[in-house]
Design a protein around this motif. Structure first.
Motif, short mmCIF file in Angstrom:
data_model
loop_
_atom_site.label_atom_id
_atom_site.label_comp_id
_atom_site.label_asym_id
_atom_site.label_seq_id
_atom_site.Cartn_x
_atom_site.Cartn_y
_atom_site.Cartn_z
N PRO A 43 26.53 -23.83 -24.70
CA PRO A 43 27.70 -24.68 -24.46
C PRO A 43 28.55 -24.93 -25.70
O PRO A 43 29.72 -25.28 -25.59
N HIS A 44 27.98 -24.71 -26.89
CA HIS A 44 28.73 -24.96 -28.11
C HIS A 44 29.58 -23.76 -28.53
O HIS A 44 30.34 -23.84 -29.49
N ILE A 45 29.44 -22.64 -27.81
CA ILE A 45 30.19 -21.43 -28.15
C ILE A 45 31.22 -21.15 -27.06
O ILE A 45 30.85 -20.85 -25.92
N ASN A 46 32.48 -21.22 -27.42
CA ASN A 46 33.57 -20.91 -26.48
C ASN A 46 34.02 -19.48 -26.75
O ASN A 46 35.03 -19.24 -27.42
N ALA A 47 33.26 -18.52 -26.23
CA ALA A 47 33.45 -17.12 -26.59
C ALA A 47 34.22 -16.33 -25.54
O ALA A 47 34.23 -16.68 -24.36
N LYS A 69 23.27 -12.21 -31.54
CA LYS A 69 23.39 -13.63 -31.19
C LYS A 69 23.69 -14.47 -32.42
O LYS A 69 24.53 -15.38 -32.38
N GLU A 70 23.02 -14.17 -33.52
CA GLU A 70 23.24 -14.92 -34.76
C GLU A 70 24.67 -14.73 -35.25
O GLU A 70 25.32 -15.69 -35.69
N LYS A 71 25.17 -13.48 -35.18
CA LYS A 71 26.52 -13.21 -35.69
C LYS A 71 27.57 -13.87 -34.79
O LYS A 71 28.56 -14.41 -35.30
N LEU A 72 27.39 -13.81 -33.50
CA LEU A 72 28.32 -14.48 -32.59
C LEU A 72 28.34 -15.97 -32.84
O LEU A 72 29.42 -16.60 -32.87
N ASP A 73 27.18 -16.55 -33.02
CA ASP A 73 27.09 -17.98 -33.30
C ASP A 73 27.84 -18.31 -34.59
O ASP A 73 28.62 -19.28 -34.66
N MET A 74 27.63 -17.50 -35.63
CA MET A 74 28.31 -17.73 -36.90
C MET A 74 29.82 -17.54 -36.77
O MET A 74 30.61 -18.32 -37.32
N PHE A 75 30.24 -16.52 -36.03
CA PHE A 75 31.66 -16.23 -35.86
C PHE A 75 32.39 -17.43 -35.25
O PHE A 75 33.42 -17.87 -35.77
N TYR A 76 31.85 -17.95 -34.17
CA TYR A 76 32.52 -19.07 -33.51
C TYR A 76 32.30 -20.39 -34.24
O TYR A 76 33.14 -21.29 -34.16
N THR A 77 31.21 -20.50 -34.99
CA THR A 77 31.03 -21.67 -35.84
C THR A 77 32.09 -21.71 -36.93
O THR A 77 32.68 -22.76 -37.23
#
Length: 279
Positions: A43-47, A69-77
């Protein structure tokens, strides 16, 4: 690109993807769907959920699902934590338009002899009294986002940056604070779905080491090994054959002419409205 992925790679690049980044065409759709399902539960990633966006990240992580998954999380963070780079990204905005027209960050048409995308970065392309480093980086990342969206071969072959330091002043150097450098290197290395293959410098001033050591302190070991001073390579050092800008492609010959430069800039600017409506 968007929606369902349609491969535009040559047979040679399809094979290279298998050999270099573990891409299995028969498993590609399942890997994309695995990541999409994971994103739906974050829910914290608006991808963006289209195939091509997800595939870019898979390729950038050599199809490791956990690293993706880690890179996507970092990208949107990064997008959330750096609103100064990722909000109000209008390429027709007067100030953004002015920065884009300076040509400080130019992806060259086509690819080098190893199939890599070459980007010229003119570190002194802007007036530090007129533009902040945050404004310059905002424009840079706008172009990067369009580039990775449009250039599928680059997702396999990677990218090489040529950083031209000619004309760099103390004013430019003072803008590159450790906080700015750390932010830029974190996003570049840990967030973007690119495959950085080299960071090459030319026309380095006497005080270059001071600024470069700040960059180097935030580089991963793999990236440190891919940094070179192109000037020494160009004049015949033992690294000349490893350098993408060899003697026959001296940097002064690589710069696009005025007309071609504006064609590149106009394309990036015109594509911006189509792309950034989703960001």
């Amino acid at each position: 690109m968007g929606g369902e992925y349609v491969c535009t790679l040559s047979p040679e690049l399809v094979q290279r993807a298998k050999d270099e980044i573990n891409e299995v065409p028969e498993r590609r759709a399942a890997d994309i769907e695995h990541i999409r399902d994971w994103l739906k539960h974050q829910p914290h990633i608006n991808a963006r959920m289209d195939d091509w966006t997800i595939l870019r990240f898979l390729r950038g992580c050599k199809f490791s699902l956990e690293r993706t998954k880690e890179k996507l999380d970092m990208f949107y963070t990064c997008k959330t934590l750096c609103p100064e780079w990722y909000k109000n990204r209008d390429p027709q905005d007067k100030k953004m338009r002015a920065i884009l027209e300076l040509g400080t960050f130019l992806p060259l048409p086509g690819h080098d002899s190893q199939g890599r995308k070459v980007i010229i970065i003119r570190a002194a392309g802007h007036d530090p009294k007129e533009f902040t480093m945050d404004e310059v980086f905002k424009a840079t990342h706008m172009i990067s986002d369009i580039m990775v969206d449009e250039d599928e071969p680059m997702s396999i072959t990677g990218v090489v940056q040529l950083l031209d330091m000619e004309g760099v002043t103390a004013g430019h150097a003072m803008q590159m604070t450790p906080a700015i450098v750390k932010k830029a290197m974190t996003i570049w290395q840990d967030g973007y779905p690119m495959r950085p293959k080299g960071l090459n410098y030319i026309n380095t001033p006497a005080a270059f080491d001071t600024v470069f050591n700040i960059f180097r302190s935030f580089m991963k070991e793999k990236m440190k090994k891919r940094v070179s001073n192109v000037f020494s390579a160009l004049i015949g050092s033992k690294n000349a054959q490893e350098c993408p800008e060899r003697k026959e492609r001296r940097p002064e010959k690589m710069y696009p002419s005025g007309g071609k430069t504006y064609k590149i800039i106009d394309h990036m600017r015109s594509q911006g409205h189509k792309y950034f409506v989703e960001v």
